[in-house]
Design an enzyme around this catalytic site. Structure first.
Site, PDB file in Angstrom:
ATOM      1  N   ASP A  41      13.099   9.004   9.976  1.00 39.36           N
ATOM      2  CA  ASP A  41      13.594   8.019  10.949  1.00 39.36           C
ATOM      3  C   ASP A  41      14.140   6.752  10.281  1.00 39.36           C
ATOM      4  O   ASP A  41      14.537   5.812  10.959  1.00 39.36           O
ATOM      5  CB  ASP A  41      12.561   7.699  12.042  1.00 39.36           C
ATOM      6  CG  ASP A  41      11.352   6.926  11.568  1.00 39.36           C
ATOM      7  OD1 ASP A  41      11.268   6.597  10.365  1.00 39.36           O
ATOM      8  OD2 ASP A  41      10.477   6.626  12.410  1.00 39.36           O
ATOM      9  N   GLU A  60       3.387  13.365   9.307  1.00 44.86           N
ATOM     10  CA  GLU A  60       3.679  11.952   9.588  1.00 44.86           C
ATOM     11  C   GLU A  60       4.121  11.759  11.038  1.00 44.86           C
ATOM     12  O   GLU A  60       4.661  10.706  11.406  1.00 44.86           O
ATOM     13  CB  GLU A  60       4.731  11.432   8.600  1.00 44.86           C
ATOM     14  CG  GLU A  60       4.293  11.510   7.140  1.00 44.86           C
ATOM     15  CD  GLU A  60       3.349  10.383   6.703  1.00 44.86           C
ATOM     16  OE1 GLU A  60       3.557   9.225   7.093  1.00 44.86           O
ATOM     17  OE2 GLU A  60       2.380  10.678   5.961  1.00 44.86           O
ATOM     18  N   PHE A  74       3.436   3.378  -1.607  1.00 43.50           N
ATOM     19  CA  PHE A  74       4.312   3.822  -2.693  1.00 43.50           C
ATOM     20  C   PHE A  74       5.428   4.691  -2.094  1.00 43.50           C
ATOM     21  O   PHE A  74       5.158   5.622  -1.340  1.00 43.50           O
ATOM     22  CB  PHE A  74       3.474   4.622  -3.699  1.00 43.50           C
ATOM     23  CG  PHE A  74       4.265   5.159  -4.858  1.00 43.50           C
ATOM     24  CD1 PHE A  74       4.908   4.302  -5.733  1.00 43.50           C
ATOM     25  CD2 PHE A  74       4.363   6.530  -5.083  1.00 43.50           C
ATOM     26  CE1 PHE A  74       5.640   4.799  -6.806  1.00 43.50           C
ATOM     27  CE2 PHE A  74       5.084   7.033  -6.157  1.00 43.50           C
ATOM     28  CZ  PHE A  74       5.730   6.167  -7.014  1.00 43.50           C
ATOM     29  N   GLY A  75       6.674   4.334  -2.418  1.00 44.46           N
ATOM     30  CA  GLY A  75       7.811   5.082  -1.846  1.00 44.46           C
ATOM     31  C   GLY A  75       8.457   4.340  -0.697  1.00 44.46           C
ATOM     32  O   GLY A  75       9.544   4.699  -0.265  1.00 44.46           O
ATOM     33  N   ASN A  76       7.788   3.298  -0.207  1.00 40.76           N
ATOM     34  CA  ASN A  76       8.319   2.459   0.881  1.00 40.76           C
ATOM     35  C   ASN A  76       8.704   1.122   0.235  1.00 40.76           C
ATOM     36  O   ASN A  76       7.839   0.320  -0.135  1.00 40.76           O
ATOM     37  CB  ASN A  76       7.227   2.319   1.940  1.00 40.76           C
ATOM     38  CG  ASN A  76       7.513   1.256   2.998  1.00 40.76           C
ATOM     39  OD1 ASN A  76       8.366   0.395   2.814  1.00 40.76           O
ATOM     40  ND2 ASN A  76       6.771   1.318   4.085  1.00 40.76           N
ATOM     41  N   LEU A 111       0.794  -1.235   0.000  1.00 36.66           N
ATOM     42  CA  LEU A 111       0.000   0.000   0.000  1.00 36.66           C
ATOM     43  C   LEU A 111       0.824   1.281   0.000  1.00 36.66           C
ATOM     44  O   LEU A 111       0.288   2.353  -0.241  1.00 36.66           O
ATOM     45  CB  LEU A 111      -0.907   0.015   1.245  1.00 36.66           C
ATOM     46  CG  LEU A 111      -1.933  -1.114   1.347  1.00 36.66           C
ATOM     47  CD1 LEU A 111      -2.588  -1.108   2.724  1.00 36.66           C
ATOM     48  CD2 LEU A 111      -2.990  -0.973   0.257  1.00 36.66           C
ATOM     49  N   HIS A 144      -4.688   4.461   3.375  1.00 34.34           N
ATOM     50  CA  HIS A 144      -4.890   3.473   4.448  1.00 34.34           C
ATOM     51  C   HIS A 144      -4.456   4.017   5.812  1.00 34.34           C
ATOM     52  O   HIS A 144      -4.916   3.548   6.839  1.00 34.34           O
ATOM     53  CB  HIS A 144      -4.168   2.153   4.130  1.00 34.34           C
ATOM     54  CG  HIS A 144      -2.675   2.204   4.174  1.00 34.34           C
ATOM     55  ND1 HIS A 144      -1.909   2.853   3.237  1.00 34.34           N
ATOM     56  CD2 HIS A 144      -1.783   1.667   5.045  1.00 34.34           C
ATOM     57  CE1 HIS A 144      -0.618   2.706   3.522  1.00 34.34           C
ATOM     58  NE2 HIS A 144      -0.523   1.991   4.623  1.00 34.34           N
ATOM     59  N   ARG A 145      -3.573   5.033   5.793  1.00 32.25           N
ATOM     60  CA  ARG A 145      -3.113   5.596   7.054  1.00 32.25           C
ATOM     61  C   ARG A 145      -3.920   6.850   7.435  1.00 32.25           C
ATOM     62  O   ARG A 145      -3.970   7.225   8.612  1.00 32.25           O
ATOM     63  CB  ARG A 145      -1.619   5.908   6.968  1.00 32.25           C
ATOM     64  CG  ARG A 145      -0.788   4.683   6.543  1.00 32.25           C
ATOM     65  CD  ARG A 145       0.524   4.603   7.221  1.00 32.25           C
ATOM     66  NE  ARG A 145       0.358   4.516   8.668  1.00 32.25           N
ATOM     67  CZ  ARG A 145       1.340   4.508   9.542  1.00 32.25           C
ATOM     68  NH1 ARG A 145       2.577   4.603   9.127  1.00 32.25           N
ATOM     69  NH2 ARG A 145       1.109   4.423  10.844  1.00 32.25           N
ATOM     70  N   HIS A 180      10.492   8.265   5.498  1.00 36.46           N
ATOM     71  CA  HIS A 180      10.445   9.064   6.737  1.00 36.46           C
ATOM     72  C   HIS A 180      11.892   9.335   7.158  1.00 36.46           C
ATOM     73  O   HIS A 180      12.767   8.485   6.953  1.00 36.46           O
ATOM     74  CB  HIS A 180       9.764   8.296   7.890  1.00 36.46           C
ATOM     75  CG  HIS A 180       8.283   8.119   7.739  1.00 36.46           C
ATOM     76  ND1 HIS A 180       7.645   6.939   8.071  1.00 36.46           N
ATOM     77  CD2 HIS A 180       7.322   8.965   7.320  1.00 36.46           C
ATOM     78  CE1 HIS A 180       6.351   7.067   7.850  1.00 36.46           C
ATOM     79  NE2 HIS A 180       6.121   8.288   7.390  1.00 36.46           N
ATOM     80  N   SER A 199       7.442  -2.337   1.654  1.00 31.86           N
ATOM     81  CA  SER A 199       5.995  -2.532   1.451  1.00 31.86           C
ATOM     82  C   SER A 199       5.723  -2.981   0.014  1.00 31.86           C
ATOM     83  O   SER A 199       4.939  -3.906  -0.228  1.00 31.86           O
ATOM     84  CB  SER A 199       5.245  -1.237   1.775  1.00 31.86           C
ATOM     85  OG  SER A 199       4.024  -1.156   1.090  1.00 31.86           O
ATOM     86  N   CYS A 219      10.005   2.741  14.280  1.00 38.47           N
ATOM     87  CA  CYS A 219       8.647   2.959  13.767  1.00 38.47           C
ATOM     88  C   CYS A 219       7.600   2.459  14.752  1.00 38.47           C
ATOM     89  O   CYS A 219       6.490   2.971  14.822  1.00 38.47           O
ATOM     90  CB  CYS A 219       8.438   2.196  12.459  1.00 38.47           C
ATOM     91  SG  CYS A 219       9.383   2.825  11.085  1.00 38.47           S
TER      92      CYS A 219
HETATM   93  N1  LIG Z   1       7.078   4.146  10.061  1.00 40.10           N
HETATM   94  C1  LIG Z   1       6.918   2.954   9.258  1.00 40.10           C
HETATM   95  C2  LIG Z   1       5.671   3.024   8.478  1.00 40.10           C
HETATM   96  C3  LIG Z   1       5.488   1.890   7.526  1.00 40.10           C
HETATM   97  C4  LIG Z   1       4.179   1.976   6.796  1.00 40.10           C
HETATM   98  N2  LIG Z   1       3.979   0.805   5.951  1.00 40.10           N
HETATM   99  C5  LIG Z   1       2.770   0.487   5.456  1.00 40.10           C
HETATM  100  O1  LIG Z   1       1.789   1.146   5.685  1.00 40.10           O
HETATM  101  C6  LIG Z   1       2.691  -0.737   4.552  1.00 40.10           C
HETATM  102  C7  LIG Z   1       1.340  -1.394   4.546  1.00 40.10           C
HETATM  103  C8  LIG Z   1       1.174  -2.397   3.427  1.00 40.10           C
HETATM  104  O2  LIG Z   1       1.754  -2.208   2.359  1.00 40.10           O
HETATM  105  O3  LIG Z   1       0.432  -3.381   3.633  1.00 40.10           O
HETATM  106  C9  LIG Z   1       4.127   3.248   5.948  1.00 40.10           C
HETATM  107  O4  LIG Z   1       4.631   3.225   4.819  1.00 40.10           O
HETATM  108  O5  LIG Z   1       3.609   4.258   6.438  1.00 40.10           O
END
Ligand SMILES: NCCC[C@H](NC(=O)CCC(=O)O)C(=O)O
Length: 448
Positions: A253, A175, A24-26, A22, A138-139, A251, A29, A372
């Site tokens: 961190d 964030e 993008f950029g992580n 979910l 989602h967040r 992030h 994930s 985190c």
């Molecule tokens: N501080 C760490 C946050 C990680 C979080 N990952 C997620 O939401 C991944 C969820 C998923 O892909 O199922 C984010 O990117 O905000």
């Protein structure tokens, strides 16, 4: 004598923990999308870390997970009928939306809020602003329940001030504590609040990343500083290097961590490292030689190694003056460059004297390391006594929560399981019981 301390409040992993790609950029994930998850193992890995820190003498708290799948959001988006019907329709017509409202992402409580301790605020209360997390749908649905759980944990208005989240628009993308660090001599004294942002919302000429989003704006940080009543000469702002955001540092961190008089960061973390150092030293004032600026050079550890190992997503904890322990994920031990660097660090002159390694693979696979998973709250002894005591980790709570996880959690979850009405029932039953264990009262919509 100053008796203030820093408490860590970890997010308990919820029963719907899964990998849906979910964020993008992580990088983690995206890479682990569609892999099966193990919610039971995830929750237990988190509990082991919490218990270990409590055993080391740190004040350790627990923040409850949120109600997921979040049926009220699906109703708001036009699905109707019974809960089971809504799940079925969402799975059929909008599976990614169902995944989004099922994420256990509230476990990463570094994103729950920004917290200013009473030593920094004009009314001498501890201030909380839940992060709007607007960059990821989602967040973005977390902040209301987060606010309710924080109020149920830090109840006494005499000591604790709770603000609503900032307006939910990109201009005020916030964030939370993942982009916020506090430097201080003792935790009870006035400190320096260090806000790191990814972009300026109202200045089109300022630098910004090209590939991945900058989730956090300068304007959001400034608003939080105003609300919390911070004095201007005790606040420092710094911009993240847009290139590292584009490399996957979503992030700050992921590339820097600070505690008391130590700032441990990567050479490429900030857009203007010289200015960051000057600004911190200026705010720190006359005891400048006591501020440790530990800069990790790219030739020792590359940005890629930071992202892969989560070296900086560590917890830097004070055992005494100039004596800190660094809590890192297992991935650091498995990365030769990072592990060699850490060993030379503890052997050298820095205040970091020990490394503790934890297996947090379930969370790491979604891009969440030790840092985190925790929200830091510096508290005086009086404030500490005013926290809801049922949320504090000890032997009894550790045992109760392990039994609770064993009773309610699955050990394998696939994306298609999110449509299972039984999972919703299991999740609500678990959370209803948890609110009693943690003495939270009613914090979920299904309870009202
Ligand atoms: N501080 C760490 C946050 C990680 C979080 N990952 C997620 O939401 C991944 C969820 C998923 O892909 O199922 C984010 O990117 O905000």
């Amino acid at each position: 004598m100053n008796t203030a301390t820093e408490a860590n409040f970890d997010g308990l992993v919820g029963p719907t923990h899964n990998y849906s790609g979910l964020s993008f950029g992580n990088v983690a994930s995206l890479n682990n999308s569609a892999r099966p998850s193990n919610p039971k193992a995830a929750a237990k890995q988190g509990l082991v870390k919490m218990k270990a820190l409590a055993d080391m003498g740190f004040v350790q708290g627990v923040l409850a997970p949120h109600e997921r799948p979040h049926i009220p959001t699906l109703r708001r988006l036009g699905f109707s009928g019974s809960d089971a019907n809504i799940l079925e329709q969402a799975a059929k017509h909008a599976p990614k939306l169902l995944a989004a409202v099922s994420s256990a992402s509230c476990m990463w409580t570094a994103n729950a809020a920004t917290v200013s301790p009473s030593g920094d605020t004009s009314d001498r209360r501890v201030h909380f602003t839940p992060a709007n997390l607007v960059n990821k749908f989602h967040r973005s649905i977390e902040h209301e329940t987060t606010g309710a759980i924080l109020r149920a944990t830090f109840r006494d208005e005499q000591y604790f001030a709770h603000h609503p989240a900032l307006p939910s628009v990109d201009h005020f993308g916030d964030e939370g504590a993942a982009n916020h660090t506090r430097f201080c001599h003792g935790y009870g004294e006035q400190g320096i609040e260090f806000f790191v942002y990814g972009m300026e919302a109202f200045n089109n000429n300022a630098a910004k990343p090209a590939k991945f989003p900058a989730r956090h704006t300068l304007e959001a940080s400034q608003a939080v500083a105003r609300r919390h009543g911070l004095s201007a000469n005790q606040v420092v702002y710094a911009q993240q290097n847009p290139d590292v955001i584009d490399a996957g540092v979503f992030h700050n961190d992921v590339i820097a961590v600070g505690n008391r008089n130590a700032h441990f960061y990567h050479q490429e973390a900030f857009l203007d490292t010289t200015k960051m150092k000057q600004d911190l030293l200026k705010a720190w004032g006359d005891r400048a030689s006591q501020l440790h600026l530990i800069e990790v050079p790219s030739h020792a550890v590359s940005v890629q190694d930071c992202i892969q190992s989560y070296l900086f997503n560590s917890q830097l904890l004070s055992r005494g003056d100039d004596d800190m322990v660094l809590v890192v994920p297992g991935e650091c031990e498995n990365n030769p460059a990072v592990w060699a660097y850490l060993n030379s660090l503890v052997a050298g002159q820095s205040p970091i004297n020990e490394i503790k390694v934890f297996d947090l693979k379930q969370s790491m696979s979604n891009g969440g390391g030790p840092a985190c998973l925790r929200l830091r709250v510096a508290l005086t002894q009086t404030e500490q006594a005013a926290i809801n005591p049922s949320t504090i980790m000890n032997n009894t709570l550790f045992e109760r929560l392990n039994i609770w996880v064993d009773k309610h959690y699955r050990d394998e979850l696939h994306e298609q399981d999110l449509a299972d009405p039984q999972l919703l029932i299991e999740s609500r039953t678990a959370l209803d019981e948890l609110t009693k264990i943690l003495d939270l009262g009613h914090v979920y919509e299904f309870q009202t």
